[in-house]
Design a protein around this motif. Structure first.
Motif, PDB file in Angstrom:
ATOM      1  N   THR A 130       0.805  -1.225   0.000  1.00 51.12           N
ATOM      2  CA  THR A 130       0.000   0.000   0.000  1.00 51.12           C
ATOM      3  C   THR A 130       0.839   1.276   0.000  1.00 51.12           C
ATOM      4  N   ASP A 131       2.098   1.152   0.334  1.00 53.57           N
ATOM      5  CA  ASP A 131       2.943   2.346   0.386  1.00 53.57           C
ATOM      6  C   ASP A 131       4.354   1.988  -0.057  1.00 53.57           C
ATOM      7  N   GLU A 132       4.670   2.282  -1.310  1.00 51.99           N
ATOM      8  CA  GLU A 132       5.968   1.900  -1.847  1.00 51.99           C
ATOM      9  C   GLU A 132       7.120   2.635  -1.174  1.00 51.99           C
ATOM     10  N   LYS A 133       6.829   3.688  -0.420  1.00 49.64           N
ATOM     11  CA  LYS A 133       7.901   4.413   0.275  1.00 49.64           C
ATOM     12  C   LYS A 133       8.438   3.599   1.441  1.00 49.64           C
ATOM     13  N   ASP A 134       7.743   2.524   1.816  1.00 53.74           N
ATOM     14  CA  ASP A 134       8.163   1.728   2.965  1.00 53.74           C
ATOM     15  C   ASP A 134       9.240   0.709   2.622  1.00 53.74           C
ATOM     16  N   ILE A 135       9.861   0.824   1.467  1.00 57.77           N
ATOM     17  CA  ILE A 135      10.895  -0.133   1.095  1.00 57.77           C
ATOM     18  C   ILE A 135      12.053  -0.098   2.085  1.00 57.77           C
ATOM     19  N   ASP A 136      12.334   1.076   2.637  1.00 55.55           N
ATOM     20  CA  ASP A 136      13.414   1.166   3.617  1.00 55.55           C
ATOM     21  C   ASP A 136      13.089   0.369   4.879  1.00 55.55           C
ATOM     22  N   VAL A 144      14.815  -6.962   6.889  1.00 59.57           N
ATOM     23  CA  VAL A 144      15.641  -8.019   6.294  1.00 59.57           C
ATOM     24  C   VAL A 144      17.060  -7.965   6.860  1.00 59.57           C
ATOM     25  N   ASP A 145      17.556  -6.749   7.120  1.00 61.77           N
ATOM     26  CA  ASP A 145      18.854  -6.638   7.789  1.00 61.77           C
ATOM     27  C   ASP A 145      18.816  -7.330   9.157  1.00 61.77           C
TER      28      ASP A 145
END
Length: 511
Positions: free
Chosen positions: A471-477, A483-484
């Motif tokens: 829903t929010d592609e800005k949340d990739i970080d 994952v880190d």
């Protein structure tokens, strides 16, 4: 270093035993069910205890839906090539393109002669095979009249057709120089067996094929390299064979359903993930992966093996060390308070059978490490717009690390499935058996069980971040951050588990 770039394919090598025909067919069906690409059947028409291979392949094809089939390899002196070509084309049409053609020049001259076949010298057998390939390709033409002069299979006035449904590959079982050269000149694939051509022989044999292909004006990459392997080959070996020696098809020999299941669950996905990742790295011109150069990486205080937990020299296998690199500022546990088990006997030696248990733990963990690399690659693909978040989440949820509930240990989930059909009972029994076998391991086993729950929680965090990304592609970080954290916890845990359990598993013989 040679990688011909072929897509990886995997198959099984079945014995056409007439004693229990339904079992052979069931093994082929299992081959399809667990995700192999094809089933192969050896061909010895003069063997009284064997079913006819071509009849068996037809039944297998009829009782499966996606499985490709081939002989491994057909005995040419007892299979007239023109009729064989029509049989192959017919089955290929009936199955929608699921047939390949494994061919051999024919061994066991006395047995062949006993069944009415022509007795040929080794040199004549190679010449006859070369003629046969020309005949087969001519018969596969859509139409036309065939006229081929030859000493062994002359064809005069025959009509071509039908053409197969797809470009059927002709794969040759070849070992000697003349057969290898024929493979390079005229075949689509090379199909040797590891007991007769070990990995150390492959570079020299590949060179003969390549030279013959180039002399005939062919690209050596036109010849797929397949390999019949014994069940003791590891994922790491197959990755090396693919990237360094050009092999790309692996056929597991034997008729044990548990071996088939183990390879499908552990070896196939690990090999595919590692090869795909390395090919992508090479294509991008990137340096080999180094976690110390990862984004924001730091090095944790040394959490390596305590001096008294160094693997004894006689063990013969080495647990994977924790490199101390940490990518996240979040810490899910205190590594300094991890308990250690009893010190091993530094003078003890271990048999190959004993080492197998500890080595299997490392092999399973290596598969999980390769899956982690795939997760990181998927996230970067999402960031670059190459993969949708939903597709990445679906792929991660299908991985071994996501399906394992982490309450019983990666070793037990995998190993017990291999050693017994009652794997659920074994799963629940492994940790209790370790506790009973060595009281000094109780704190270690308890801590490992606690860490399994933590890793499950971290996997849930990754999943929630992926859902948010839809829903929010800005949340990739945020996904990258989770994952880190997964990388830190999983790699640290796997190293700790190996450090503490590889030697006891090899010593205690609890399974």
């Amino acid at each position: 270093m040679t990688d011909y770039g072929h897509e990886l394919v995997f198959g099984t090598f079945l014995t056409p035993s007439a004693e229990d025909p339904e079992r052979v067919v069931a093994l082929a069906q299992l081959t399809e069910q667990v995700g192999f690409d094809f089933a192969t059947v050896q061909d010895h028409p003069y063997q009284a205890r064997f079913l006819d291979t071509w009849t068996l392949l037809s039944v297998i094809a009829a009782r499966t839906t996606t499985l490709r089939v081939t002989a491994n390899v057909l005995n040419l002196p007892l299979r007239p090539p023109a009729v064989l070509a029509k049989s192959v084309a017919s089955l290929d049409l009936l199955t929608g393109g699921r047939v390949e053609l494994g061919l051999g020049a024919g061994g066991f001259a006395d047995a062949i002669a006993a069944y009415g076949g022509r007795r040929l010298t080794p040199a004549q057998s190679v010449d006859a095979l070369e003629e046969a390939i020309r005949v087969i390709r001519a018969v596969w033409a859509p139409s036309g009249s065939i006229k081929l002069d030859g000493e062994y299979y002359p064809i005069r006035g025959a009509h071509a057709g039908p053409a197969p449904a797809h470009d059927v590959g002709i794969w040759l079982g070849a070992y000697k120089k003349r057969m290898l050269a024929l493979t390079g000149r005229a075949a689509d694939g090379w199909l040797p067996s590891s007991p007769y051509a070990g990995p150390e022989k492959l570079p020299e044999m590949n060179a003969v094929i390549d030279a013959a292909a180039e002399e005939a004006g062919r690209d050596p990459r036109a010849v797929r390299r397949l390999y019949n392997i014994t069940p003791d080959f590891t994922a790491d070996q197959l990755v090396e064979l693919t990237l360094e020696h050009g092999m790309s098809g692996y056929v597991v020999m034997g008729d044990d359903p548990e071996v088939v299941r183990r390879f499908a669950a552990e070896v196939l996905p690990a090999v595919t993930a590692s090869v795909d990742a390395e090919r992508a790295r090479r294509a991008a011109g990137s340096p080999p992966p180094d976690r110390t150069t990862a984004r924001g990486a730091t090095t944790a205080p040394a959490a390596g093996n305590p001096a008294h937990r160094v693997a004894p020299t006689g063990l013969g296998i080495t647990p994977t060390r924790d490199d101390g690199v940490r990518l996240s500022d979040v810490q899910m546990w205190n590594e300094a308070d991890r308990p250690t088990g009893p010190a091993p006997d530094p003078d003890r030696t271990y048999t190959a059978a004993e080492r197998a248990s500890g080595q299997h733990l490392i092999d399973v963990h290596d598969h999980l490490r390769s899956e982690l690399a795939t997760v990181r690659d998927l996230i970067e693909q999402v960031a670059e717009g190459l993969t949708a978040p939903g597709a990445a989440r679906s792929a991660i949820n299908a991985m071994t690390m996501r399906q394992n509930n982490w309450t019983l240990g990666t070793y037990c989930e995998s190993y017990c499935r291999v050693v017994t059909t009652h794997h659920t009972l074994e799963d629940t029994a492994l940790f209790p058996r370790l506790r009973r076998a060595d009281a000094g391991l109780v704190p270690v086993v308890d801590r490992l069980a606690e860490e399994h729950l933590v890793i499950h929680e971290v996997l849930e965090r990754v999943d929630r971040a992926l859902v948010g990304l839809v829903t929010d592609e800005k949340d990739i970080d945020q996904v990258r951050a989770e994952v880190d954290l997964l990388s830190d916890t999983l790699l640290s845990h796997l190293a700790y588990e190996e450090r503490e359990l590889v030697e006891p598993l090899s010593r205690l013989k609890i399974l």
